[in-house]
Design an enzyme around this catalytic site. Structure first.
Site, PDB file in Angstrom:
ATOM      1  N   LEU A  63       0.810  -1.018  -0.141  1.00 29.75           N
ATOM      2  CA  LEU A  63       0.091  -0.050  -0.015  1.00 29.75           C
ATOM      3  C   LEU A  63       0.875   1.278   0.024  1.00 29.75           C
ATOM      4  O   LEU A  63       0.296   2.359  -0.058  1.00 29.75           O
ATOM      5  CB  LEU A  63      -0.855  -0.039   1.249  1.00 29.75           C
ATOM      6  N   HIS A 232       4.624 -15.587  -3.341  1.00 33.31           N
ATOM      7  CA  HIS A 232       4.921 -15.474  -4.711  1.00 33.31           C
ATOM      8  C   HIS A 232       5.840 -16.375  -5.438  1.00 33.31           C
ATOM      9  O   HIS A 232       6.874 -16.135  -6.117  1.00 33.31           O
ATOM     10  CB  HIS A 232       5.145 -14.039  -5.371  1.00 33.31           C
ATOM     11  N   ASP A 305       0.445  -9.594  -4.995  1.00 38.15           N
ATOM     12  CA  ASP A 305       1.844  -8.787  -4.940  1.00 38.15           C
ATOM     13  C   ASP A 305       1.500  -7.496  -5.594  1.00 38.15           C
ATOM     14  O   ASP A 305       2.588  -7.060  -6.260  1.00 38.15           O
ATOM     15  CB  ASP A 305       2.892  -9.651  -5.531  1.00 38.15           C
TER      16      ASP A 305
END
Lengths: 429, 313
Positions: A63, A232, A305
């Site tokens: 963020l 990931h 991601d």
């Protein structure tokens, strides 16, 4: 405050539910699910022909606030999440200052209360300042509301530090989210190492740069008995290691991203910096292995991601461009369009990957439509066809390699605690 | 035929055999111009060519500059060290500035692969890639092909060995892409740490042993070894490299008796090529340089709208 979601196909894997029914929300909480609930003065949302799911949880987003508000902030990032069909996001600690203490954690939670439109769960840093030298005050982070700790963006290269962090974290029953990348092997790499890096003349990041750290952290998970979640995962070799670890009964989980499931290293050939991401887009064999792992049930979560960047970080020479994809607003559509609608992934399985398992991995009281649960709901329109237009993203980051693609299947409505926060891509609050 | 449908030359991978043949054919009369007393034709009068080099280079830049001047184009060299690049200007802005000053073409060299592609997307000027990172160096590939064709009479079906640091060589890639379009058998020879991953998938034969690799070849293209690669740990010492791969007279004798030895220059004598071999092929390597100007003249001419029929008859 009553909201009646009428006539949708309700899928709730936690309760083995998959049927056309009405769903009644009262005071932000799911009240009941059954066909033919009377409207009785409730606000009605006609979901006929749509799919009603427990709210999607993205356990891996950046963020950027505090520190990098020119890339994204909590307001824009949570709006992007809402538009993209997510009711909760977990934000990574590589902010400035780093989420390595109570104060920054508290700041993020307060900002999320003030300006956020979806639930925000901070993830703390494994080490102070993410320097990889001394473990952070993890008890303090957990007390302040962190749901996990992670080295995302700056891997802990020192195995001893990682070992101590894993041992210490055991006391708090939260997972350590590991970003697996050996920085020496990956040094200066721009894309996946292989035939296409040779063809395009870009320095490669070998698969083994990821796998060697997956192997290390599996061994450390075994040695310490701690929970490790692999962020990931992008290579076949990593999946093989995780499969072995599972067979040995180790507490390891993993996530994959929509882009690693659908794009190969071949697309880097235009030197479009939106294809530059870490871990890099891998070979066709790796993509196929990821998809097989989804079907096999080896993958726990799909996470974006989400890594938004300002225009200047991407509108430049490929080598100088920042890594990352602004993925919150295309993730669900990409999975629906590329995997679910073609019949490769079952819709119920998708809900498990995006709602049930993320909640389980992080110990969140979410991911189900059980009466009494918070009314976090994602409603999908499997037939909507729209083009990906980054310029109209709610995210500040327009860096998305799916731009210009027409995708079939989009999130339609996002409901957080009973409130419709996004409808058809528009923010409603 | 002309080059109307190609705005830019970014790499030999994107060119067809016919287009390469056209460039090489047009370079023949261009070479004659260089040998004249008055080395100037008015063909590109009023056209502006800017060379923008982000990497040091003497011969390639001078070659482009002279190619433009012989054709009466105005050529401007942007020396990156003294330009606004040092003030932190973005590449995109630099390119736009050159464009709005009225340049028709920009010749760009950059240490990063893909930069010419980025420039191409951001300008209406024509763009020539003068070497990008370890990706392509199309005009070097063309001049090598010209030199081979001139000496051998044809490119078809030749066996060509490229020796050295294949991993970091844009010259190797452009040679491979170009020569394969003419049915050449391309061999790459070098240590395993300087071989790019998946190189066989480019359709070349890979050799770690130079003696085997040179067996029966028509052409040997020797690449320059850059000393910083040793510092990166890709091979132990220059001495060991030379022991394994230096092109000596004995090794040359493995090739066909009429073998042609090329080197893109400048040479490291005693490292990738022995002094003895270097001296015996100096004249050919010098001729390569002349051919470089001719090929670049042909390219400027064709890309500015000239046609083969007008000049090559």
């Amino acid at each position: 405050m009553r909201l009646l979601v009428k006539g949708g196909r309700v899928i709730d894997p936690a309760n083995h539910l998959d049927e056309v029914a009405d769903l009644l929300v009262e005071n932000g909480v799911i009240r009941e699910i059954r066909p033919g609930i009377p409207e009785a003065g409730a606000e009605v949302l006609d979901a006929a022909g749509k799919v009603v799911c427990p709210g999607f949880i993205d356990i891996h987003v950046h963020l950027r606030e505090p520190g990098f508000e020119y890339k994204e902030d909590i307001a824009s990032g949570t709006r992007a999440a809402a538009a993209g069909g997510f009711t909760s996001v977990c934000c990574m600690p590589n902010t400035c200052p780093v989420i390595d203490n109570n104060a920054v954690t508290g700041f993020i939670r307060r900002r999320a209360e003030e300006v956020g439109v979806v639930n925000v769960y901070p993830i703390g840093s494994i080490t102070k300042q993410q320097e990889g030298k001394e473990i952070a005050e993890i008890a303090d982070l957990v007390a302040a509301g962190c749901v996990a700790i992670s080295d995302d963006g700056r891997p802990v290269m020192n195995a001893e530090i990682m070992r101590r962090a894993l041992e210490y974290t055991k006391m708090f029953d939260i997972p350590v989210i590991s970003h697996c990348e050996d920085l020496n092997l990956a040094e200066e790499g721009q894309m996946h190492e292989g035939y296409y890096s040779t063809l395009y003349g870009l320095k490669g990041i070998p698969a083994v740069a990821e796998e060697i750290m997956v192997a290390r952290d599996i061994l450390l998970a075994g040695a310490t008995g701690s929970r490790v979640h692999f962020a990931h995962v992008s290579t076949r070799g990593s999946l093989n290691l995780i499969r072995q670890a599972r067979q040995q009964g180790l507490r390891v989980t993993c996530e994959v991203t929509p882009h690693h499931l659908t794009l190969t290293d071949e697309v880097v050939g235009t030197y479009d910096t939106d294809t530059k991401v870490n871990p890099p887009l891998r070979s066709r064999e790796d993509v196929e292995a990821l998809r097989a792992a989804l079907r096999e049930g080896l993958v726990d979560c799909i996470a974006t991601d989400h890594a938004p960047h300002e225009l200047e970080a991407k509108d430049c020479e490929f080598n100088l461009a920042s890594f990352g994809i602004s993925g919150l607003e295309t993730a669900v559509a990409v999975i629906l369009s590329e995997l679910v609608n073609p019949g490769e992934l079952d819709l119920g399985e998708m809900v498990r990957l995006l709602a049930v398992n993320p909640a389980r991995v992080l110990g969140l009281d979410k991911g189900t439509l059980t009466p009494g649960a918070a009314a976090d709901i994602t409603i999908l329109d499997l037939n909507a066809v729209k083009e990906v237009v980054p310029a109209s993203f709610h995210s500040k980051g327009k860096n998305n390699p799916f731009k210009g693609r027409r995708l079939r299947g989009w999130p339609w409505a996002t409901i957080v605690s009973g409130k419709i926060v996004a409808l058809n891509g528009e923010i409603m609050v | 035929m002309s080059f109307e449908h190609h705005k830019d030359l970014l790499g030999l991978k994107d060119l067809g055999k016919e287009e390469i043949t056209t460039i090489l054919d047009v370079a023949v009369p261009m070479k004659d111009i260089i040998k004249r007393d008055i080395k100037k034709v008015p063909t590109l009068r009023g056209k502006v060519v800017v060379t923008l080099f982000y990497e040091p280079s003497t011969r390639t830049r001078t070659s482009f500059e002279l190619a433009g001047k012989y054709l009466s184009a105005d050529t401007v060299n942007l020396a990156v060290n003294t330009s606004s690049v040092q003030k932190g200007e973005s590449l995109r802005d630099t390119i736009k500035t050159i464009e709005v000053m009225g340049a028709d073409m920009v010749v760009i060299r950059h240490s990063m692969s893909g930069v010419p592609h980025y420039v191409s997307r951001n300008t209406s000027m024509r763009v020539i890639n003068a070497g990008d990172g370890v990706h392509e160096h199309p005009t070097q590939g063309l001049l090598d092909m010209y030199s081979i064709r001139e000496k051998k009479g044809t490119l078809e079906g030749l066996k060509v060995a490229i020796v050295g640091d294949i991993l970091h060589s844009r010259v190797a890639r452009s040679n491979i892409f170009g020569l394969q379009k003419f049915g050449c058998e391309v061999r790459v020879i070098g240590p395993s740490t300087l071989m790019p991953p998946g190189v066989e998938k480019l359709g070349v034969k890979k050799y770690f042993n130079i003696e085997e690799g040179l067996e029966g070849v028509d052409v040997i293209n020797v690449l320059r070894i850059q000393r910083e690669r040793q510092k990166k740990g890709l091979f132990p010492t220059l001495e060991e490299y030379a022991n394994l791969y230096c092109l000596t007279r004995e090794r040359v004798s493995r090739a066909r008796p009429d073998v042609l030895v090329l080197h893109p220059g400048p040479m490291n004598r005693g490292v990738e090529i022995s002094s003895e071999v270097a001296d015996s092929v100096t004249s050919i390597i010098n001729e390569q340089v002349t051919n470089g100007v001719a090929v670049r003249m042909a390219l400027l001419y064709l890309m500015m709208g000239g046609s083969r029929d007008e000049i090559a008859g």
